[in-house]
Enzyme design. Structure first.
Site, PDB file in Angstrom:
ATOM      1  N   GLY A  88      -0.085   0.477  -5.022  1.00  0.00           N
ATOM      2  CA  GLY A  88      -1.364  -0.222  -4.882  1.00  0.00           C
ATOM      3  C   GLY A  88      -2.351   0.260  -5.918  1.00  0.00           C
ATOM      4  N   ASN A 139       0.270   0.678   5.753  1.00  0.00           N
ATOM      5  CA  ASN A 139       1.131  -0.006   4.781  1.00  0.00           C
ATOM      6  C   ASN A 139       1.954  -1.031   5.552  1.00  0.00           C
ATOM      7  OD1 ASN A 139       4.099   1.005   2.897  1.00  0.00           O
ATOM      8  ND2 ASN A 139       2.803  -0.777   2.638  1.00  0.00           N
ATOM      9  N   GLY A 140       1.810  -2.300   5.168  1.00  0.00           N
ATOM     10  CA  GLY A 140       2.550  -3.358   5.856  1.00  0.00           C
ATOM     11  C   GLY A 140       1.609  -4.472   6.249  1.00  0.00           C
ATOM     12  N   CYS A 191       0.815  -1.199   0.000  1.00  0.00           N
ATOM     13  CA  CYS A 191       0.000   0.000   0.000  1.00  0.00           C
ATOM     14  C   CYS A 191       0.855   1.257   0.000  1.00  0.00           C
ATOM     15  CB  CYS A 191      -0.858   0.057   1.265  1.00  0.00           C
ATOM     16  SG  CYS A 191      -2.032  -1.281   1.389  1.00  0.00           S
ATOM     17  N   TYR A 215      12.806  -3.108  -6.238  1.00  0.00           N
ATOM     18  CA  TYR A 215      11.617  -3.233  -7.073  1.00  0.00           C
ATOM     19  C   TYR A 215      10.507  -2.213  -6.773  1.00  0.00           C
ATOM     20  CZ  TYR A 215       7.531  -5.507  -9.194  1.00  0.00           C
ATOM     21  OH  TYR A 215       6.414  -5.773  -9.928  1.00  0.00           O
TER      22      TYR A 215
END
Ligand code: SF4
Length: 465
Positions: A37, A111-112, A11, A251
């Site tokens: 996302g 996020n996570g 996210c 990435y």
């Protein structure tokens, strides 16, 4: 990044405190974070006593328009773009998640992934909590609600001391913006300023787009509370070793972002240079599959002296879905996105510079099209070691079955993809390219050493029962 083919990020989060255009800034911030996302997007704002929210499935520009943004009033906002790593991709799981308790409204963007989500949820349900979603992020809100009696700061410390795993969060109340990051600092989170307003974002590229000045990263284990009286920082947890996700550099993060104190573009280029040092190859040219591997390819060519060419051309206007031709056209799905240039490839020895191989199926199809276009030899160098272990901290390869290198040797992967040779960057080479000490990183998907041991049964849909 190869949207739709490579691993997906968990996210992106964005928050604003103290700006008249809080919703619009958040919209643009999410636009810059779209790579993190693409399943759903949402913005929640506060105009003091009133909370406004809008969320939906799809890309940021699909979910919002001018009238919707104009209706999101107030000077405080949080926003979120989601790729689901815990809970399905459905509208009820879009974030920010909003809840009211004791006259206080909270909105959270996370996020996570929490690694003890299943146990915490069972405990909370045993005490009477009723969950609206199957996201681990909702657990944080329930934990906060249970501890609000002593004030928000105490609730945050109590909630954060119970959750484990990866979390970089933005949280909004009617009159505060709060940002907090797990003590290991798996995922990035930064703080900026724009005309006296505070901005929090997953990556600095989002600050750049709204013209905000980067101030600093939110430190691992830090809780930032921002209100009318200014910014307050608390670090309530014992300091522990940071374990930044190294895969953000390889990435996920945008190359124009600076994360964990370093520029992503520069590190990707160094990863490519390291590859060239570790694997001296003879070839007519090297190329990436745009956009994965672009910057590692620049570094590889710079160091090796092998010319850089673009042997395939990317169609930038392909949407998330497209109409398949009525009659079966061979490899249509691959070719509509990346079309090989026969005149460049014919009779050539080619090195493909890739950022990673997860499942291997996309690479296999792409190599086939290069061979059909006349490439004589196709070699591949990859700017990280083989992914042999799942990730439990917010990336979508959470089972071994999704990783080709977990089940197969390098030679078997090479044969499966259809390559003349395949070389992965060594783990020491990868770490050295970052300029950060090895113990400052999570390397679990490469070496199986997990900084936080996950619950035994954790997986994407583990909260759906
Ligand atoms: S396991 Fe891999 S992808 Fe997951 S946080 Fe660690 S380095 Fe990143």
């Amino acid at each position: 990044m190869t949207l739709g083919h490579g691993p997906k990020e968990a996210c992106g989060v964005f928050g604003v405190f103290g700006h008249d255009d809080a919703a619009k800034l958040t919209y643009f911030g999410l636009y810059a974070l779209q790579h993190r996302g693409q399943e759903s997007a949402g913005i929640v704002t506060s105009a003091g006593t009133s909370i406004y929210e809008h969320k939906g499935m799809g890309l940021v520009h699909d979910v919002f328009n001018e009238p919707i943004l104009n209706g999101l009033r107030g000077r405080v906002a949080v926003g979120h773009v989601r790729y689901s790593t815990t809970g399905s991709s459905v509208a009820k799981n879009a974030q920010p998640f909003v809840a009211s308790h004791g006259g206080k409204t909270l909105a959270i963007g996370h996020n996570g992934n929490l690694t003890n989500a299943r146990r915490l949820r069972r405990d909370l349900e045993g005490k009477g909590s009723i969950f609206q979603t199957t996201m681990d992020s909702e657990i944080i809100v329930h934990l906060l609600a249970r501890n609000l009696k002593g004030g928000m700061e105490e609730a945050l410390v109590k909630a954060a001391s119970q959750i484990q795993g990866a979390y970089s969060c933005v949280l909004m109340t009617q009159d505060q913006l709060i940002a907090f990051r797990d003590p290991h600092g798996f995922r990035p989170l930064c703080l900026g300023m724009l005309n006296g307003a505070y901005i929090v974002a997953s990556e600095t590229c989002a600050l750049d787009l709204v013209d905000a000045r980067y101030l600093r990263d939110v430190a691992p284990g830090e809780i930032l509370m921002i209100g009318e009286e200014g910014l307050k920082s608390i670090k309530p947890f014992p300091k522990c070793q940071s374990t930044f996700c190294i895969f953000e550099y390889i990435y996920f993060a945008r190359p124009d972002s600076n994360i964990f104190g370093h520029n992503v573009y520069a590190i990707r280029k160094k990863l490519g240079m390291k590859l060239a040092q570790e694997y001296p190859l003879k070839a007519d040219f090297a190329m990436p599959f745009p956009d994965s591997g672009n910057y590692a390819a620049i570094g590889f060519c710079h160091e090796s002296g092998i010319p850089l060419e673009m042997g395939v051309i990317r169609n930038h206007y392909v949407g998330r879905t497209f109409i398949e031709p009525a009659q079966s056209m061979r490899d249509f799905g691959v070719k509509i996105k990346l079309n090989p240039v026969r005149e460049i490839l014919h009779d050539k020895r080619v090195v493909i510079v890739e950022d990673s191989i997860i499942r291997g199926t996309t690479s296999k199809m792409r190599i086939k099209t290069l061979r059909e276009a006349g490439a004589k030899e196709v070699h591949m160098v990859v700017s990280c070691p083989p992914h042999r272990y799942p990730c439990f901290y917010g990336i979508d390869f959470s089972t071994k079955g999704e990783l080709i290198a977990c089940q197969h040797s390098v030679e078997e992967v090479q044969n499966f993809i259809g390559l003349d040779s395949l070389c992965y960057l060594s783990l020491p080479g990868m770490v050295e390219a970052t300029g950060i000490q090895q113990d400052g990183f999570c390397l679990a998907c490469f070496n199986g050493k997990y900084p936080i041991q996950p619950e035994a049964d954790i997986a994407k849909l583990c909260l759906e029962y």
